[in-house]
Enzyme design. Structure first.
Site, PDB file in Angstrom:
ATOM      1  N   CYS A   4      38.829  30.072  40.993  1.00  0.00           N
ATOM      2  CA  CYS A   4      39.554  31.346  40.966  1.00  0.00           C
ATOM      3  C   CYS A   4      38.518  32.462  40.939  1.00  0.00           C
ATOM      4  O   CYS A   4      37.713  32.553  40.007  1.00  0.00           O
ATOM      5  CB  CYS A   4      40.481  31.438  39.751  1.00  0.00           C
ATOM      6  N   CYS A   7      38.636  34.674  37.838  1.00  0.00           N
ATOM      7  CA  CYS A   7      38.075  34.012  36.652  1.00  0.00           C
ATOM      8  C   CYS A   7      36.546  34.047  36.710  1.00  0.00           C
ATOM      9  O   CYS A   7      35.890  34.246  35.683  1.00  0.00           O
ATOM     10  CB  CYS A   7      38.565  32.569  36.555  1.00  0.00           C
ATOM     11  N   HIS A  46      43.854  33.537  32.707  1.00  0.00           N
ATOM     12  CA  HIS A  46      44.354  33.193  34.039  1.00  0.00           C
ATOM     13  C   HIS A  46      45.831  32.846  34.026  1.00  0.00           C
ATOM     14  O   HIS A  46      46.261  31.959  33.310  1.00  0.00           O
ATOM     15  CB  HIS A  46      43.577  31.993  34.602  1.00  0.00           C
ATOM     16  N   ASN A  86      51.122  42.482  43.715  1.00  0.00           N
ATOM     17  CA  ASN A  86      51.576  41.614  44.800  1.00  0.00           C
ATOM     18  C   ASN A  86      51.890  40.238  44.235  1.00  0.00           C
ATOM     19  O   ASN A  86      51.102  39.690  43.450  1.00  0.00           O
ATOM     20  CB  ASN A  86      50.498  41.512  45.885  1.00  0.00           C
ATOM     21  N   HIS A  97      45.582  35.068  40.650  1.00  0.00           N
ATOM     22  CA  HIS A  97      45.288  35.404  39.255  1.00  0.00           C
ATOM     23  C   HIS A  97      45.890  36.794  39.104  1.00  0.00           C
ATOM     24  O   HIS A  97      45.437  37.735  39.789  1.00  0.00           O
ATOM     25  CB  HIS A  97      43.768  35.395  39.037  1.00  0.00           C
ATOM     26  N   HIS A  99      46.979  40.388  38.800  1.00  0.00           N
ATOM     27  CA  HIS A  99      46.172  41.610  38.708  1.00  0.00           C
ATOM     28  C   HIS A  99      47.015  42.789  39.138  1.00  0.00           C
ATOM     29  O   HIS A  99      47.974  42.642  39.898  1.00  0.00           O
ATOM     30  CB  HIS A  99      44.914  41.491  39.572  1.00  0.00           C
TER      31      HIS A  99
HETATM   32  P1  5GP Z   1      46.110  40.697  46.244  1.00  0.00           P
HETATM   33  O1  5GP Z   1      46.292  40.747  47.747  1.00  0.00           O
HETATM   34  O2  5GP Z   1      46.003  39.276  45.752  1.00  0.00           O
HETATM   35  O3  5GP Z   1      47.124  41.499  45.492  1.00  0.00           O
HETATM   36  O4  5GP Z   1      44.751  41.454  45.972  1.00  0.00           O
HETATM   37  C1  5GP Z   1      43.516  40.851  45.905  1.00  0.00           C
HETATM   38  C2  5GP Z   1      42.521  41.969  46.025  1.00  0.00           C
HETATM   39  O5  5GP Z   1      41.282  41.503  45.547  1.00  0.00           O
HETATM   40  C3  5GP Z   1      42.298  42.461  47.467  1.00  0.00           C
HETATM   41  O6  5GP Z   1      42.625  43.847  47.537  1.00  0.00           O
HETATM   42  C4  5GP Z   1      40.818  42.197  47.714  1.00  0.00           C
HETATM   43  O7  5GP Z   1      40.195  43.221  48.453  1.00  0.00           O
HETATM   44  C5  5GP Z   1      40.256  42.079  46.303  1.00  0.00           C
HETATM   45  N1  5GP Z   1      39.119  41.191  46.173  1.00  0.00           N
HETATM   46  C6  5GP Z   1      39.017  39.931  46.659  1.00  0.00           C
HETATM   47  N2  5GP Z   1      37.837  39.395  46.323  1.00  0.00           N
HETATM   48  C7  5GP Z   1      37.180  40.340  45.596  1.00  0.00           C
HETATM   49  C8  5GP Z   1      35.896  40.362  44.977  1.00  0.00           C
HETATM   50  O8  5GP Z   1      35.116  39.413  45.005  1.00  0.00           O
HETATM   51  N3  5GP Z   1      35.561  41.497  44.312  1.00  0.00           N
HETATM   52  C9  5GP Z   1      36.398  42.575  44.234  1.00  0.00           C
HETATM   53  N4  5GP Z   1      35.965  43.639  43.560  1.00  0.00           N
HETATM   54  N5  5GP Z   1      37.613  42.579  44.826  1.00  0.00           N
HETATM   55  C10 5GP Z   1      37.995  41.481  45.498  1.00  0.00           C
HETATM   56 ZN    ZN Z   2      41.800  33.102  37.418  1.00  0.00          ZN
END
Ligand code: 5GP
Ligand code: ZN
Length: 111
Positions: A4, A7, A46, A86, A97, A99
Site C-alpha cells: 500500500c 502505508c 490502513h 473517491n 487506503h 484518504h
Molecule cells: P484516489 O484516486 O485514490 O482518490 O487518489 C489517489 C491520489 O494519490 C491521486 O491523486 C494520486 O495523484 C496520488 N498519489 C499516488 N501516488 C502518490 C505518491 O506516491 N505520492 C503522492 N504525494 N501522491 C500520490
Molecule cells: Zn495503507
C-alpha cells in the site's frame, strides 16, 4: 499493509514531505495536483473504504475533519476548497487506503 503506497508514505519508506502530522494522520501534497493546491489527508491506520467504518475508524475520520478545519490558513485554503473522497471502482479510487483530497488555491470549476 503490504504494497500500500500510502502505508509506505506513512511509515517513511517512501519519502514525502509532511505539511502536517499527528498520531492519527498526515497531510501531504498530491503528486499529480488537479488544482493549484491539492493535498491528501491520510489516516495512519490502513482501511480502504467508508463502508469498512467502525467506531474506531469513525473517530479517526472525525479527527481528520476536525484537523482540516484548523489547517485552512496554514494550507492556503482560506478562500475555500473542495473535499473529495473517491470510493471504489466507480468513484475512481486508485489508492485503496482511505484518504481525503483537499483542492483549492483557485476558483474551481463546477463538476
Ligand atoms: P484516489 O484516486 O485514490 O482518490 O487518489 C489517489 C491520489 O494519490 C491521486 O491523486 C494520486 O495523484 C496520488 N498519489 C499516488 N501516488 C502518490 C505518491 O506516491 N505520492 C503522492 N504525494 N501522491 C500520490
Ligand atoms: Zn495503507
Amino acid at each position: 499493509m503490504e504494497n500500500c503506497i500510502f502505508c509506505k508514505i506513512v511509515a517513511g519508506d517512501i519519502p514525502s514531505p509532511r505539511l502536517y502530522e499527528d498520531d492519527k494522520m498526515i497531510v501531504i501534497r498530491d503528486i499529480e495536483p488537479k488544482a493549484k493546491l491539492h493535498y491528501l489527508c491520510i489516516p495512519k491506520q490502513h482501511f480502504a473504504l467508508l463502508s469498512e467504518m467502525d467506531e474506531g475508524r469513525a473517530e479517526i475520520v472525525k479527527h481528520v475533519f476536525q484537523t482540516i478545519s484548523t489547517l485552512e490558513e496554514q494550507l492556503g485554503l482560506q478562500g475555500g476548497y473542495r473535499v473529495i473522497i473517491n470510493q471504489g471502482e466507480d468513484g475512481g479510487q486508485t489508492v485503496h487506503h482511505l484518504h481525503i483530497h483537499l483542492l483549492g488555491g483557485e476558483k474551481l470549476s463546477d463538476f
